[in-house]
Design a protein around this motif. Structure first.
Motif, PDB file in Angstrom:
ATOM      1  N   GLN A  86      34.891  88.905  68.108  1.00  0.00           N
ATOM      2  CA  GLN A  86      35.654  88.319  69.115  1.00  0.00           C
ATOM      3  C   GLN A  86      35.470  87.292  69.500  1.00  0.00           C
ATOM      4  N   CYS A  87      34.697  86.220  68.727  1.00  0.00           N
ATOM      5  CA  CYS A  87      34.815  84.602  69.000  1.00  0.00           C
ATOM      6  C   CYS A  87      36.082  83.693  68.655  1.00  0.00           C
ATOM      7  N   ALA A  88      35.792  84.642  67.188  1.00  0.00           N
ATOM      8  CA  ALA A  88      36.677  84.496  66.195  1.00  0.00           C
ATOM      9  C   ALA A  88      38.340  84.590  66.740  1.00  0.00           C
ATOM     10  N   ALA A  89      38.407  85.951  67.139  1.00  0.00           N
ATOM     11  CA  ALA A  89      39.750  86.118  67.768  1.00  0.00           C
ATOM     12  C   ALA A  89      40.544  85.141  68.835  1.00  0.00           C
ATOM     13  N   ALA A  90      38.995  84.695  69.452  1.00  0.00           N
ATOM     14  CA  ALA A  90      39.626  83.965  70.812  1.00  0.00           C
ATOM     15  C   ALA A  90      39.149  82.364  70.570  1.00  0.00           C
ATOM     16  N   ALA A  91      39.548  81.796  68.693  1.00  0.00           N
ATOM     17  CA  ALA A  91      39.955  80.696  68.137  1.00  0.00           C
ATOM     18  C   ALA A  91      38.668  79.741  68.560  1.00  0.00           C
ATOM     19  N   ILE A  92      37.467  80.871  68.388  1.00  0.00           N
ATOM     20  CA  ILE A  92      35.966  79.929  68.285  1.00  0.00           C
ATOM     21  C   ILE A  92      35.968  79.660  67.373  1.00  0.00           C
ATOM     22  N   THR A  93      35.982  78.724  66.255  1.00  0.00           N
ATOM     23  CA  THR A  93      35.686  78.195  65.306  1.00  0.00           C
ATOM     24  C   THR A  93      33.863  77.791  64.790  1.00  0.00           C
ATOM     25  N   THR A  94      33.095  77.375  65.897  1.00  0.00           N
ATOM     26  CA  THR A  94      31.959  76.833  65.702  1.00  0.00           C
ATOM     27  C   THR A  94      31.010  77.335  67.224  1.00  0.00           C
ATOM     28  N   VAL A  95      30.237  78.084  66.961  1.00  0.00           N
ATOM     29  CA  VAL A  95      29.802  78.799  68.651  1.00  0.00           C
ATOM     30  C   VAL A  95      28.057  78.645  68.059  1.00  0.00           C
ATOM     31  N   PHE A  96      27.608  78.110  69.127  1.00  0.00           N
ATOM     32  CA  PHE A  96      25.936  77.963  69.573  1.00  0.00           C
ATOM     33  C   PHE A  96      25.098  78.878  70.166  1.00  0.00           C
ATOM     34  N   ASP A  97      24.755  80.490  69.983  1.00  0.00           N
ATOM     35  CA  ASP A  97      24.741  81.516  70.315  1.00  0.00           C
ATOM     36  C   ASP A  97      23.396  80.593  71.214  1.00  0.00           C
ATOM     37  N   SER A  98      23.622  81.429  72.352  1.00  0.00           N
ATOM     38  CA  SER A  98      22.149  80.417  73.520  1.00  0.00           C
ATOM     39  C   SER A  98      22.169  82.238  74.111  1.00  0.00           C
ATOM     40  N   LEU A  99      20.375  82.022  73.191  1.00  0.00           N
ATOM     41  CA  LEU A  99      19.472  83.064  73.589  1.00  0.00           C
ATOM     42  C   LEU A  99      18.871  82.639  74.126  1.00  0.00           C
ATOM     43  N   SER A 100      18.005  83.240  75.214  1.00  0.00           N
ATOM     44  CA  SER A 100      17.612  82.777  76.542  1.00  0.00           C
ATOM     45  C   SER A 100      15.633  83.174  76.517  1.00  0.00           C
ATOM     46  N   LEU A 101      14.627  82.172  76.319  1.00  0.00           N
ATOM     47  CA  LEU A 101      13.123  82.700  75.914  1.00  0.00           C
ATOM     48  C   LEU A 101      12.702  83.108  77.413  1.00  0.00           C
TER      49      LEU A 101
END
Length: 380
Positions: A86-101
């Protein structure tokens, strides 16, 4: 040496939009040559815009794939693949997966979900199964007594590139207006009993007495490991001053114009949510991303919870706000990259990674990514 040439009449470079041919060798841009037409060996994208791949520093999207419905967990590896696609299809080539602690969301126990989600990303990356470059952004809820126990096992992870400090306790910052929160829940069809239960869950597991110490230790980790730090949901000058003293480089989703303006004055990059911008308002009733743009207080747009919102927002900045193409595209490429210390991507310029997107404009001005390339290789 593998050489690739791509021509477009609308190449968005740091110096402006121009007709040019981009030369790529072994995944890196080696030249951007002004040209009126394609050379014999070039791919011809003349009818579409050529922009750098997007860099998303804050997204909750992975969680939505790991738990597609409340109480229904999905296979973590499969969730990583779906999120990545889904990220790649939205033109995102670098994604910071933001995980909540901290705590839970829609029944997802984030403490229990953290290890398998990170492990699945690592496994998929090792397998070469990911289209985008996945990095980690760990969101540190400072009122969580378990915060340090959750953070410490991952603080030296090679993919960890961003930490943020936040406090989502109802009654302050993002959730300062609890009456508005209750109004939203009523509008969503929640009963009075359900609303009381949801507010109780938001308070559960929080201990304000540990917040100051937790924040100091997160700041210490950021300094020790050389990690950029973001301040989340600052609402006042005092919040921003604290963030500056902590060394925060990014003001992430400031909730008031006053906070955003003060953060800019202190040299912090201001990050707002793409869904906020596209919708025209914050779902929490806080600062509108469009208002920030109108005040020229917008440096970074993140997908937050809708990956495609980044590309749409960038083109809306040019179409409706009069921003130059290079300034608008920078909010979703070089702006977030540089704020997080990434100097090898985010621009169509010599020496940069060949992370590229071929964009076509469709109905209502929607930008559609026809092709997405990462390091000179097509991934979508």
């Amino acid at each position: 040496m593998d050489t690739l040439r791509i021509f477009s009449r609308a190449v968005v470079t740091p110096d402006g939009q121009r007709s040019a041919e981009v030369v790529i060798e072994d995944g890196v841009i080696t030249a951007v040559e002004t040209a009126s037409g394609p050379s014999a060996s070039a791919l011809d994208w003349s009818g579409e815009t050529l922009i750098p791949g997007l860099v998303d520093i804050h997204t909750d999207n992975y969680e939505k794939h790991y738990q597609p419905r409340p109480g229904a967990l999905w296979d973590a590896y499969g969730a990583a693949l779906a999120h990545d696609a889904q990220c790649a299809a939205a033109a995102i080539t670098t994604v910071f997966d933001s995980l909540s602690l901290h705590g839970s969301k829609d029944g997802l126990n984030r403490r229990d979900a953290l290890p398998p989600m990170i492990a699945a990303l690592d496994a998929a990356d090792a397998d070469g199964a990911l289209r985008a470059d996945h990095l980690l952004h760990l969101r540190c809820e400072v009122t969580n007594p378990e915060l340090l126990a959750l953070l410490e096992p991952h603080v030296d992870h090679p993919k960890l590139k961003l930490l943020s400090v936040m406090d989502h306790t109802p009654g302050q910052r993002q959730s300062a207006n609890t009456s508005r929160l209750q109004e939203r829940l009523v509008a969503a069809g929640r009963s009075e009993a359900e609303i009381e239960e949801m507010l109780a869950r938001r308070h559960a597991g929080r201990d304000p007495s540990v917040a100051a110490d937790n924040r100091r230790k997160v700041v210490a980790f950021a300094r020790e490991f050389g990690l950029p730090l973001a301040a989340h949901d600052d609402a006042s000058i005092e919040h921003v001053e604290e963030a500056r003293d902590d060394g925060c480089a990014i003001a992430e989703f400031p909730v008031t114009l006053e906070a955003a303006r003060h953060a800019r004055g202190l040299g912090m990059a201001i990050c707002m949510g793409g869904p906020n911008f596209v919708r025209g308002a914050s779902h929490s009733g806080n600062l509108s991303a469009r208002e920030a743009a109108e005040a020229d207080l917008l440096d970074i747009l993140a997908s937050d919870y809708v990956p495609l919102s980044m590309l749409r927002s960038a083109f809306m900045l040019t179409d409706r706000f009069g921003w130059s193409p290079q300034k608008a595209i920078a909010t979703v490429s070089s702006g977030p990259a540089r704020a997080c210390g990434l100097t090898d991507r985010g621009e169509i310029a010599c020496g940069q990674r060949a992370d590229l997107v071929r964009v076509s404009r469709r109905g209502d001005g929607w930008p559609v990514p026809l092709e997405v390339w990462r390091e000179g290789r097509r991934v979508a």
